[in-house]
Design a protein around this motif. Structure first.
Motif, PDB file in Angstrom:
ATOM      1  N   MET A 183      16.398   9.282  -2.652  1.00  0.00           N
ATOM      2  CA  MET A 183      16.051   8.586  -1.420  1.00  0.00           C
ATOM      3  C   MET A 183      14.564   8.667  -1.143  1.00  0.00           C
ATOM      4  O   MET A 183      13.966   7.724  -0.614  1.00  0.00           O
ATOM      5  CB  MET A 183      16.872   9.149  -0.259  1.00  0.00           C
ATOM      6  N   ASP A 184      13.949   9.794  -1.488  1.00  0.00           N
ATOM      7  CA  ASP A 184      12.495   9.926  -1.300  1.00  0.00           C
ATOM      8  C   ASP A 184      11.756   8.893  -2.143  1.00  0.00           C
ATOM      9  O   ASP A 184      10.778   8.282  -1.686  1.00  0.00           O
ATOM     10  CB  ASP A 184      12.031  11.326  -1.688  1.00  0.00           C
ATOM     11  N   LEU A 185      12.214   8.700  -3.373  1.00  0.00           N
ATOM     12  CA  LEU A 185      11.586   7.706  -4.248  1.00  0.00           C
ATOM     13  C   LEU A 185      11.764   6.306  -3.680  1.00  0.00           C
ATOM     14  O   LEU A 185      10.829   5.490  -3.732  1.00  0.00           O
ATOM     15  CB  LEU A 185      12.191   7.784  -5.653  1.00  0.00           C
ATOM     16  N   ALA A 186      12.927   6.026  -3.127  1.00  0.00           N
ATOM     17  CA  ALA A 186      13.166   4.718  -2.507  1.00  0.00           C
ATOM     18  C   ALA A 186      12.157   4.460  -1.405  1.00  0.00           C
ATOM     19  O   ALA A 186      11.569   3.372  -1.306  1.00  0.00           O
ATOM     20  CB  ALA A 186      14.597   4.645  -1.958  1.00  0.00           C
ATOM     21  N   GLN A 187      11.928   5.462  -0.562  1.00  0.00           N
ATOM     22  CA  GLN A 187      10.978   5.304   0.538  1.00  0.00           C
ATOM     23  C   GLN A 187       9.562   5.069   0.018  1.00  0.00           C
ATOM     24  O   GLN A 187       8.838   4.207   0.539  1.00  0.00           O
ATOM     25  CB  GLN A 187      11.022   6.548   1.429  1.00  0.00           C
ATOM     26  N   GLU A 188       9.180   5.807  -1.008  1.00  0.00           N
ATOM     27  CA  GLU A 188       7.833   5.658  -1.572  1.00  0.00           C
ATOM     28  C   GLU A 188       7.634   4.274  -2.186  1.00  0.00           C
ATOM     29  O   GLU A 188       6.595   3.622  -1.985  1.00  0.00           O
ATOM     30  CB  GLU A 188       7.600   6.738  -2.632  1.00  0.00           C
ATOM     31  N   LEU A 189       8.629   3.818  -2.938  1.00  0.00           N
ATOM     32  CA  LEU A 189       8.494   2.530  -3.624  1.00  0.00           C
ATOM     33  C   LEU A 189       8.524   1.363  -2.642  1.00  0.00           C
ATOM     34  O   LEU A 189       7.742   0.412  -2.781  1.00  0.00           O
ATOM     35  CB  LEU A 189       9.604   2.384  -4.669  1.00  0.00           C
ATOM     36  N   PHE A 190       9.404   1.422  -1.673  1.00  0.00           N
ATOM     37  CA  PHE A 190       9.438   0.342  -0.687  1.00  0.00           C
ATOM     38  C   PHE A 190       8.182   0.348   0.184  1.00  0.00           C
ATOM     39  O   PHE A 190       7.710  -0.709   0.605  1.00  0.00           O
ATOM     40  CB  PHE A 190      10.705   0.420   0.173  1.00  0.00           C
ATOM     41  N   LYS A 191       7.632   1.521   0.434  1.00  0.00           N
ATOM     42  CA  LYS A 191       6.362   1.584   1.172  1.00  0.00           C
ATOM     43  C   LYS A 191       5.265   0.883   0.375  1.00  0.00           C
ATOM     44  O   LYS A 191       4.469   0.108   0.945  1.00  0.00           O
ATOM     45  CB  LYS A 191       5.978   3.042   1.426  1.00  0.00           C
ATOM     46  N   SER A 192       5.218   1.123  -0.921  1.00  0.00           N
ATOM     47  CA  SER A 192       4.208   0.478  -1.765  1.00  0.00           C
ATOM     48  C   SER A 192       4.409  -1.035  -1.794  1.00  0.00           C
ATOM     49  O   SER A 192       3.437  -1.805  -1.767  1.00  0.00           O
ATOM     50  CB  SER A 192       4.274   1.041  -3.189  1.00  0.00           C
ATOM     51  N   LEU A 193       5.658  -1.465  -1.850  1.00  0.00           N
ATOM     52  CA  LEU A 193       5.932  -2.900  -1.861  1.00  0.00           C
ATOM     53  C   LEU A 193       5.490  -3.540  -0.544  1.00  0.00           C
ATOM     54  O   LEU A 193       4.888  -4.624  -0.538  1.00  0.00           O
ATOM     55  CB  LEU A 193       7.421  -3.151  -2.111  1.00  0.00           C
ATOM     56  N   CYS A 194       5.749  -2.866   0.559  1.00  0.00           N
ATOM     57  CA  CYS A 194       5.334  -3.408   1.857  1.00  0.00           C
ATOM     58  C   CYS A 194       3.804  -3.421   1.987  1.00  0.00           C
ATOM     59  O   CYS A 194       3.243  -4.336   2.612  1.00  0.00           O
ATOM     60  CB  CYS A 194       5.959  -2.597   2.991  1.00  0.00           C
ATOM     61  N   GLU A 195       3.147  -2.447   1.401  1.00  0.00           N
ATOM     62  CA  GLU A 195       1.677  -2.445   1.406  1.00  0.00           C
ATOM     63  C   GLU A 195       1.144  -3.635   0.620  1.00  0.00           C
ATOM     64  O   GLU A 195       0.131  -4.251   1.007  1.00  0.00           O
ATOM     65  CB  GLU A 195       1.156  -1.136   0.826  1.00  0.00           C
ATOM     66  N   TYR A 196       1.828  -3.984  -0.466  1.00  0.00           N
ATOM     67  CA  TYR A 196       1.413  -5.173  -1.220  1.00  0.00           C
ATOM     68  C   TYR A 196       1.617  -6.425  -0.363  1.00  0.00           C
ATOM     69  O   TYR A 196       0.742  -7.302  -0.325  1.00  0.00           O
ATOM     70  CB  TYR A 196       2.203  -5.298  -2.519  1.00  0.00           C
ATOM     71  N   VAL A 197       2.732  -6.502   0.326  1.00  0.00           N
ATOM     72  CA  VAL A 197       2.977  -7.656   1.201  1.00  0.00           C
ATOM     73  C   VAL A 197       1.878  -7.760   2.248  1.00  0.00           C
ATOM     74  O   VAL A 197       1.398  -8.856   2.554  1.00  0.00           O
ATOM     75  CB  VAL A 197       4.375  -7.553   1.856  1.00  0.00           C
ATOM     76  N   ASP A 198       1.456  -6.637   2.789  1.00  0.00           N
ATOM     77  CA  ASP A 198       0.365  -6.638   3.779  1.00  0.00           C
ATOM     78  C   ASP A 198      -0.915  -7.259   3.212  1.00  0.00           C
ATOM     79  O   ASP A 198      -1.694  -7.883   3.943  1.00  0.00           O
ATOM     80  CB  ASP A 198       0.062  -5.210   4.247  1.00  0.00           C
ATOM     81  N   SER A 199      -1.127  -7.073   1.898  1.00  0.00           N
ATOM     82  CA  SER A 199      -2.351  -7.599   1.272  1.00  0.00           C
ATOM     83  C   SER A 199      -2.356  -9.129   1.216  1.00  0.00           C
ATOM     84  O   SER A 199      -3.390  -9.735   0.919  1.00  0.00           O
ATOM     85  CB  SER A 199      -2.515  -7.026  -0.136  1.00  0.00           C
ATOM     86  N   LEU A 200      -1.219  -9.751   1.500  1.00  0.00           N
ATOM     87  CA  LEU A 200      -1.110 -11.210   1.436  1.00  0.00           C
ATOM     88  C   LEU A 200      -1.522 -11.892   2.736  1.00  0.00           C
ATOM     89  O   LEU A 200      -1.613 -13.126   2.771  1.00  0.00           O
ATOM     90  CB  LEU A 200       0.321 -11.627   1.059  1.00  0.00           C
ATOM     91  N   TYR A 201      -1.768 -11.093   3.784  1.00  0.00           N
ATOM     92  CA  TYR A 201      -2.223 -11.687   5.034  1.00  0.00           C
ATOM     93  C   TYR A 201      -3.613 -12.302   4.848  1.00  0.00           C
ATOM     94  O   TYR A 201      -4.457 -11.761   4.111  1.00  0.00           O
ATOM     95  CB  TYR A 201      -2.288 -10.636   6.156  1.00  0.00           C
ATOM     96  N   ILE A 202      -3.835 -13.407   5.525  1.00  0.00           N
ATOM     97  CA  ILE A 202      -5.139 -14.047   5.470  1.00  0.00           C
ATOM     98  C   ILE A 202      -6.175 -13.142   6.119  1.00  0.00           C
ATOM     99  O   ILE A 202      -5.903 -12.472   7.135  1.00  0.00           O
ATOM    100  CB  ILE A 202      -5.096 -15.427   6.176  1.00  0.00           C
ATOM    101  N   LYS A 203      -7.326 -13.036   5.507  1.00  0.00           N
ATOM    102  CA  LYS A 203      -8.377 -12.162   6.021  1.00  0.00           C
ATOM    103  C   LYS A 203      -9.120 -12.870   7.157  1.00  0.00           C
ATOM    104  O   LYS A 203      -9.534 -14.021   7.020  1.00  0.00           O
ATOM    105  CB  LYS A 203      -9.358 -11.786   4.912  1.00  0.00           C
ATOM    106  N   THR A 204      -9.280 -12.173   8.264  1.00  0.00           N
ATOM    107  CA  THR A 204      -9.949 -12.771   9.430  1.00  0.00           C
ATOM    108  C   THR A 204     -11.255 -12.033   9.710  1.00  0.00           C
ATOM    109  O   THR A 204     -11.472 -10.922   9.265  1.00  0.00           O
ATOM    110  CB  THR A 204      -9.048 -12.708  10.667  1.00  0.00           C
TER     111      THR A 204
END
Length: 204
Positions: A183-204
């Motif tokens: 479960m700890d690995l699941a949290q770490e990997l999904f956190k990394s995936l969400c951080e990648y999604v954050d990088s897709l926001y348009i830069k303002t």
């Protein structure tokens, strides 16, 4: 056929499909035992074969009607909940992480499991699995393109490529967590995936 009979027929058929889906999720298609489905549904073998004449026909129906429907609704409804597709994706991934940490989904992703098991063994499974994946990629790509039009998502990304990458990453995480049972690995990997999604926001 009257309405009551139609409902009874549909109910019996649905019971078979749900029982078969549970067995396939736990044991895979090749490990699916008709006797186990009969035991869960309390039906005679003849009743099951009336709806599904072969095990393969039953497997196809589970994929077409249960897994296809689940993944289309699961991804599409998640994306429809927010005008921000990136937040919707993060919410979806975080929910899956929560499901895992609460003890659900430790058998992995039903779609990924079948892709790994059956896509090279049977052409009928291959085409159906491919259709599910293409539908998910298309739904995510459309949401990202709308996000680009709305000034939320970076303009310079290829929505189809990113969508395929996100689906692949999600399936990879589910597969790794299934293997590692962490479960700890699941949290770490999904956190990394969400951080990648954050990088897709348009830069303002």
């Amino acid at each position: 056929m009257n309405i009551a009979h139609e409902v009874a027929v549909e109910s019996t058929r649905d019971r078979i499909l749900q029982a078969a889906h549970e067995e396939m999720y736990e044991h895979g298609f090749q490990g699916l035992r008709i006797d186990a489905v009969l035991k869960k549904t309390q039906l005679a073998k003849g009743a099951l074969y009336h709806y599904f004449p072969t095990k393969l026909a039953l497997g196809y129906a589970v994929l077409d009607e249960v897994i296809m429907g689940y993944f289309q609704v699961n991804w599409s409804e998640s994306l429809a909940k927010s005008n921000d597709p990136l937040q919707a994706l993060k919410d979806f991934f975080n929910q899956k992480c929560s499901d895992i940490t609460s003890g659900e989904c430790l058998n992995g992703c039903p779609l990924t499991n079948l892709v790994q098991e059956m896509s090279t063994l049977d052409e009928g499974f291959h085409q159906r699995l491919k259709a599910v994946m293409l539908n998910i990629v298309s739904a995510v790509a459309m949401a990202l393109e709308q996000g680009q039009s709305d000034g939320i998502v970076c303009k310079d990304i290829n929505s189809q490529q990113i969508s395929a990458f996100l689906l692949s990453s999600y399936q990879g995480i589910m597969g790794v967590v299934k293997c590692m049972q962490s479960m700890d690995l699941a949290q770490e990997l999904f956190k990394s995936l969400c951080e990648y999604v954050d990088s897709l926001y348009i830069k303002t």
